[in-house]
Write a protein that holds these residues in place. Structure first.
Motif, PDB file in Angstrom:
ATOM      1  N   ASN A 291       1.179  -1.459   0.222  1.00 59.50           N
ATOM      2  CA  ASN A 291      -0.053  -0.609   0.015  1.00 59.50           C
ATOM      3  C   ASN A 291       0.547   1.278  -0.522  1.00 59.50           C
ATOM      4  OD1 ASN A 291      -2.429  -1.083   0.076  1.00 59.50           O
ATOM      5  ND2 ASN A 291      -2.218  -2.122   2.117  1.00 59.50           N
ATOM      6  N   GLY A 292       1.137   1.219  -1.220  1.00 54.90           N
ATOM      7  CA  GLY A 292       2.217   2.640  -1.509  1.00 54.90           C
ATOM      8  C   GLY A 292       2.272   2.766  -2.433  1.00 54.90           C
ATOM      9  N   THR A 293       3.169   4.220  -2.926  1.00 53.70           N
ATOM     10  CA  THR A 293       4.206   4.308  -4.252  1.00 53.70           C
ATOM     11  C   THR A 293       4.925   4.127  -3.965  1.00 53.70           C
ATOM     12  OG1 THR A 293       2.367   6.442  -4.748  1.00 53.70           O
ATOM     13  CG2 THR A 293       4.776   6.350  -5.382  1.00 53.70           C
ATOM     14  N   VAL A 294       5.728   3.362  -5.265  1.00 57.48           N
ATOM     15  CA  VAL A 294       7.264   3.566  -5.100  1.00 57.48           C
ATOM     16  C   VAL A 294       7.980   3.818  -6.140  1.00 57.48           C
ATOM     17  CG1 VAL A 294       8.818   0.983  -5.893  1.00 57.48           C
ATOM     18  CG2 VAL A 294       6.649   1.010  -4.618  1.00 57.48           C
ATOM     19  N   ARG A 295       8.833   4.413  -5.894  1.00 54.21           N
ATOM     20  CA  ARG A 295       9.969   5.337  -7.138  1.00 54.21           C
ATOM     21  C   ARG A 295      10.870   5.012  -7.226  1.00 54.21           C
ATOM     22  NH1 ARG A 295       6.207   9.613  -4.158  1.00 54.21           N
ATOM     23  NH2 ARG A 295       5.173  10.542  -5.716  1.00 54.21           N
ATOM     24  N   ALA A 296      12.020   5.348  -8.185  1.00 54.71           N
ATOM     25  CA  ALA A 296      13.134   5.206  -8.131  1.00 54.71           C
ATOM     26  C   ALA A 296      13.751   6.136  -9.221  1.00 54.71           C
ATOM     27  CB  ALA A 296      13.624   3.399  -9.071  1.00 54.71           C
ATOM     28  N   TRP A 297      14.596   6.706  -9.113  1.00 50.14           N
ATOM     29  CA  TRP A 297      15.770   7.896  -9.920  1.00 50.14           C
ATOM     30  C   TRP A 297      16.935   7.821 -10.170  1.00 50.14           C
ATOM     31  CZ3 TRP A 297      13.465   9.164  -5.319  1.00 50.14           C
ATOM     32  CH2 TRP A 297      13.022   9.700  -4.749  1.00 50.14           C
ATOM     33  N   ASN A 298      17.617   7.691 -11.322  1.00 50.57           N
ATOM     34  CA  ASN A 298      18.706   7.301 -11.342  1.00 50.57           C
ATOM     35  C   ASN A 298      19.182   6.419 -10.671  1.00 50.57           C
ATOM     36  OD1 ASN A 298      19.061  10.513 -11.426  1.00 50.57           O
ATOM     37  ND2 ASN A 298      19.236  10.965  -9.467  1.00 50.57           N
ATOM     38  N   VAL A 299      18.935   5.390 -11.733  1.00 54.60           N
ATOM     39  CA  VAL A 299      19.033   3.810 -10.934  1.00 54.60           C
ATOM     40  C   VAL A 299      19.282   3.613 -12.406  1.00 54.60           C
ATOM     41  CG1 VAL A 299      17.444   3.821  -9.104  1.00 54.60           C
ATOM     42  CG2 VAL A 299      16.622   3.313 -10.723  1.00 54.60           C
ATOM     43  N   ALA A 300      20.445   1.640 -11.966  1.00 57.71           N
ATOM     44  CA  ALA A 300      20.798   1.359 -12.884  1.00 57.71           C
ATOM     45  C   ALA A 300      20.397  -0.090 -12.436  1.00 57.71           C
ATOM     46  CB  ALA A 300      22.317   1.830 -13.939  1.00 57.71           C
ATOM     47  N   GLY A 301      21.256  -0.840 -14.239  1.00 51.16           N
ATOM     48  CA  GLY A 301      20.781  -2.847 -13.473  1.00 51.16           C
ATOM     49  C   GLY A 301      19.251  -3.214 -13.667  1.00 51.16           C
ATOM     50  N   PRO A 302      19.218  -4.612 -12.883  1.00 51.94           N
ATOM     51  CA  PRO A 302      17.677  -4.825 -13.506  1.00 51.94           C
ATOM     52  C   PRO A 302      17.641  -4.082 -12.255  1.00 51.94           C
ATOM     53  CG  PRO A 302      19.607  -6.700 -12.818  1.00 51.94           C
ATOM     54  CD  PRO A 302      20.282  -5.470 -12.905  1.00 51.94           C
ATOM     55  N   VAL A 303      16.176  -3.983 -13.399  1.00 50.57           N
ATOM     56  CA  VAL A 303      15.182  -3.123 -11.798  1.00 50.57           C
ATOM     57  C   VAL A 303      13.905  -3.626 -11.791  1.00 50.57           C
ATOM     58  CG1 VAL A 303      13.448  -0.664 -11.566  1.00 50.57           C
ATOM     59  CG2 VAL A 303      15.592  -0.668 -12.565  1.00 50.57           C
ATOM     60  N   LEU A 304      12.950  -4.160 -10.410  1.00 46.63           N
ATOM     61  CA  LEU A 304      11.963  -4.354 -10.101  1.00 46.63           C
ATOM     62  C   LEU A 304      11.492  -3.292  -9.495  1.00 46.63           C
ATOM     63  CD1 LEU A 304       9.633  -6.677  -9.973  1.00 46.63           C
ATOM     64  CD2 LEU A 304      10.540  -7.273  -8.278  1.00 46.63           C
ATOM     65  N   LEU A 305       9.953  -2.545  -9.988  1.00 48.04           N
ATOM     66  CA  LEU A 305       9.436  -1.979  -8.986  1.00 48.04           C
ATOM     67  C   LEU A 305       7.627  -2.785  -9.400  1.00 48.04           C
ATOM     68  CD1 LEU A 305      10.590   1.967 -10.125  1.00 48.04           C
ATOM     69  CD2 LEU A 305      11.380   0.383  -8.753  1.00 48.04           C
ATOM     70  N   GLU A 306       7.559  -2.790  -8.106  1.00 46.26           N
ATOM     71  CA  GLU A 306       6.022  -3.353  -8.178  1.00 46.26           C
ATOM     72  C   GLU A 306       5.580  -3.515  -6.329  1.00 46.26           C
ATOM     73  OE1 GLU A 306       5.899  -7.517  -6.352  1.00 46.26           O
ATOM     74  OE2 GLU A 306       6.963  -7.675  -8.619  1.00 46.26           O
ATOM     75  N   THR A 307       4.242  -2.710  -6.209  1.00 45.39           N
ATOM     76  CA  THR A 307       2.829  -2.337  -5.748  1.00 45.39           C
ATOM     77  C   THR A 307       1.657  -3.061  -5.527  1.00 45.39           C
ATOM     78  OG1 THR A 307       2.100  -0.461  -4.028  1.00 45.39           O
ATOM     79  CG2 THR A 307       2.017   0.077  -6.746  1.00 45.39           C
ATOM     80  N   THR A 308       0.947  -2.778  -5.331  1.00 41.43           N
ATOM     81  CA  THR A 308      -0.210  -3.565  -4.958  1.00 41.43           C
ATOM     82  C   THR A 308      -1.821  -2.487  -5.459  1.00 41.43           C
ATOM     83  OG1 THR A 308      -0.466  -5.826  -4.183  1.00 41.43           O
ATOM     84  CG2 THR A 308      -1.831  -4.878  -3.804  1.00 41.43           C
ATOM     85  N   ASN A 309      -1.577  -1.728  -4.420  1.00 39.86           N
ATOM     86  CA  ASN A 309      -2.287  -0.378  -3.980  1.00 39.86           C
ATOM     87  C   ASN A 309      -1.660   1.021  -4.039  1.00 39.86           C
ATOM     88  OD1 ASN A 309      -4.306  -1.731  -3.766  1.00 39.86           O
ATOM     89  ND2 ASN A 309      -3.361  -2.610  -2.156  1.00 39.86           N
ATOM     90  N   GLY A 310      -1.004   0.746  -5.387  1.00 38.46           N
ATOM     91  CA  GLY A 310      -0.329   2.818  -5.222  1.00 38.46           C
ATOM     92  C   GLY A 310       0.454   2.750  -6.610  1.00 38.46           C
ATOM     93  N   ASP A 311       1.108   4.080  -7.445  1.00 39.79           N
ATOM     94  CA  ASP A 311       1.431   4.257  -8.156  1.00 39.79           C
ATOM     95  C   ASP A 311       2.855   3.784  -8.328  1.00 39.79           C
ATOM     96  OD1 ASP A 311      -0.771   5.174  -8.787  1.00 39.79           O
ATOM     97  OD2 ASP A 311      -0.143   7.711  -7.980  1.00 39.79           O
ATOM     98  N   VAL A 312       3.547   3.631  -9.573  1.00 41.03           N
ATOM     99  CA  VAL A 312       5.137   3.370  -9.426  1.00 41.03           C
ATOM    100  C   VAL A 312       5.672   3.925 -10.964  1.00 41.03           C
ATOM    101  CG1 VAL A 312       6.330   1.698 -10.506  1.00 41.03           C
ATOM    102  CG2 VAL A 312       4.583   0.621  -9.565  1.00 41.03           C
ATOM    103  N   ARG A 313       6.887   5.435 -10.215  1.00 43.36           N
ATOM    104  CA  ARG A 313       7.334   6.483 -10.869  1.00 43.36           C
ATOM    105  C   ARG A 313       8.714   5.549 -11.291  1.00 43.36           C
ATOM    106  NH1 ARG A 313       2.761   6.925 -12.087  1.00 43.36           N
ATOM    107  NH2 ARG A 313       1.628   8.586 -10.645  1.00 43.36           N
ATOM    108  N   LEU A 314       9.176   5.262 -12.087  1.00 45.00           N
ATOM    109  CA  LEU A 314      10.715   5.480 -12.656  1.00 45.00           C
ATOM    110  C   LEU A 314      11.503   6.674 -13.418  1.00 45.00           C
ATOM    111  CD1 LEU A 314      13.253   3.642 -13.032  1.00 45.00           C
ATOM    112  CD2 LEU A 314      11.877   2.231 -14.851  1.00 45.00           C
ATOM    113  N   SER A 315      12.244   7.022 -13.396  1.00 43.14           N
ATOM    114  CA  SER A 315      13.199   7.648 -14.078  1.00 43.14           C
ATOM    115  C   SER A 315      14.932   7.322 -14.278  1.00 43.14           C
ATOM    116  CB  SER A 315      12.900   8.732 -14.321  1.00 43.14           C
ATOM    117  OG  SER A 315      13.825  10.242 -14.429  1.00 43.14           O
ATOM    118  N   VAL A 316      15.169   6.490 -15.879  1.00 45.07           N
ATOM    119  CA  VAL A 316      16.296   6.335 -15.627  1.00 45.07           C
ATOM    120  C   VAL A 316      17.176   7.431 -16.539  1.00 45.07           C
ATOM    121  CG1 VAL A 316      15.991   4.586 -14.797  1.00 45.07           C
ATOM    122  CG2 VAL A 316      15.824   4.632 -17.154  1.00 45.07           C
TER     123      VAL A 316
END
Length: 108
Positions: free
Chosen positions: A44-69
């Motif tokens: 329950n919540g948002t998952v955010r990642a930025w300035n990341v590299a390599g394998p990326v797994l972002l997962e949530t049930t009730n929330g948003d996913v944000r990625l910037s690479v």
């Protein structure tokens, strides 16, 4: 009856060359500047990642996913999943990897 409006937050600093695996049940997970791979999950919540590299797994049930690479490699897989939320991914043009996006009840 007793009510409580308590919350807790954690900040973990690590070298960019380590692999990050961050999980919580209720709350957001945010990752910045990890270059060796990221797995971030919440129920329950948002998952955010930025300035990341390599394998990326972002997962949530009730929330948003944000990625910037800024750059992608052939070995850097991207898996973004939400059940009740949206996915926003900012990826560079001409990247070598193919992201996997999965949304059940909202939009990509």
């Amino acid at each position: 009856s007793r009510t409580t409006d308590a919350s807790a937050g954690f900040i973990a600093e690590a070298p960019a060359t380590v692999t990050m695996d961050g999980r919580t049940s209720n709350g957001s997970v945010q990752v910045d500047g990890i270059a060796a791979g990221v797995a971030a999950r919440t129920s329950n919540g948002t998952v955010r990642a930025w300035n990341v590299a390599g394998p990326v797994l972002l997962e949530t049930t009730n929330g948003d996913v944000r990625l910037s690479v800024d750059s992608l490699t052939e070995t850097g897989s991207i898996d973004l999943t939400t059940t009740n939320g949206s996915i926003q991914a900012e990826l560079p043009r001409g990247g070598a990897c193919r992201p996997s996006l999965s949304v059940c009840y909202c939009r990509v």
